[in-house]
Design a protein around this motif. Structure first.
Motif: not given
Length: 313
Positions: A188-199, A206-216
């Motif tokens: 999960l922690r690696q996924l958060l960093r991956l979302v952070y670096h993604s464009v 799904s979870l990444p849908m929520h992380l798209a908004a939640a991750v800085q």
């Protein structure tokens, strides 16, 4: 200061919504509560300034089994998922909490954001990439879309978008061609960093849908993080979608979701003993292994939604 332990063992996406409720409790009632949590996803709480370890046996602790009964009115009232846990906390505590931000509350440290992404480790460069989720959990097959259409999307953007495929190893995530394959390779922690670096992110609900908004946002991203969600007719749009979403839905287009999301779980019974095999949880309009609401979403429609973000850039 009142001591609270909030418990919820639902999916990681639910946990992201709980982080928002904890944040808003502390921002609106500063210095009045000490909070700890019990969830399946402790990594989502790392570095969270509103969490203080508490002893389950402390007689001063109020233990709250968190829920969001507001979901049962999601087709009739104009509320987002982010209101669910907040409303329940208000009921339990007699508070008047409200959302202070339209996103979950995920905290990355400066050290974490300074690390190179897993994609950089593989490619040796910082070229932009989109995350793609081309599957889902076995207990919610109504959320699946045709993997062949995901491949059509990837092929269409060959040379324009580098897709990085992610997914839990124990879930259904068929491999795609011409992507960087990180399925089962991110905690999960690696996924958060991956979302952070993604464009950008392409995903079902799904979870990444929520992380798209939640991750800085990465400082290099000068707008809300693009996210295209293939949703069909299962969930009401206003319950799930965020401002950065292109949310592809069929609410109102089919008899089975004519008045709102159907909230059904499976297309066909799996015979695993789960209550989701009950008739009232099965899709009313199956087309093979897909619900009709997902089957009528074409690859070309998804491509057009992604292209909107490319035009803006």
């Amino acid at each position: 200061m009142k001591k609270l332990i909030l418990e919820n063992y639902q999916s990681p996406g639910d946990t992201v919504m709980l982080t928002a409720a904890v944040r808003d409790l502390h921002l609106l009632y500063p210095g009045q509560y000490i909070t700890d949590v019990r969830t399946h996803c402790p990594m989502l709480w790392e570095n969270n300034p509103y969490i203080t370890p508490l002893d389950d046996n402390d007689p001063e602790v109020q233990y709250i089994q968190m829920n969001y009964p507001l979901i049962h009115q999601s087709n009739t009232l104009p509320y987002h998922f982010i209101h669910g846990f907040i409303q329940y906390l208000n009921f339990e505590l007699g508070t008047a909490i409200y959302p202070t931000a339209f996103k979950g509350d995920i905290h990355l440290t400066p050290e974490e954001t300074s690390w190179m992404s897993q994609v950089h480790e593989i490619t040796g460069n910082d070229d932009p990439f989109w995350i793609i989720v081309a599957g889902g959990k076995f207990d919610f097959t109504c959320k699946w879309w045709d993997v062949k259409r995901y491949q059509e999307v990837v092929d269409h953007f060959a040379g324009t978008i580098q897709f990085v495929q992610v997914g839990e190893a124990l879930h259904n995530h068929p491999p795609l061609k011409n992507v960087i394959d990180l399925r089962g390779k991110t905690d999960l922690r690696q996924l958060l960093r991956l979302v952070y670096h993604s464009v950008g992110i392409l995903t079902p609900v799904s979870l990444p849908m929520h992380l798209a908004a939640a991750v800085q946002l990465n400082p290099g991203l000068q707008r809300l993080r693009p996210c295209v969600v293939i949703a069909g007719g299962r969930e009401p749009v206003h319950w799930e979608a965020y401002p950065n979403h292109q949310f592809i839905h069929t609410i109102g287009a089919l008899p089975c979701c004519a008045t709102g999301g159907c909230w059904r779980s499976r297309v066909l019974p799996l015979g695993d003993g789960d209550e989701k095999d009950n008739e009232d949880q099965l899709c009313l309009n199956p087309v093979g292994f897909l619900p009709k609401c997902m089957d009528i979403i074409s690859a070309q429609e998804v491509i057009k939604k992604i292209e909107l973000f490319l035009i803006a850039s």
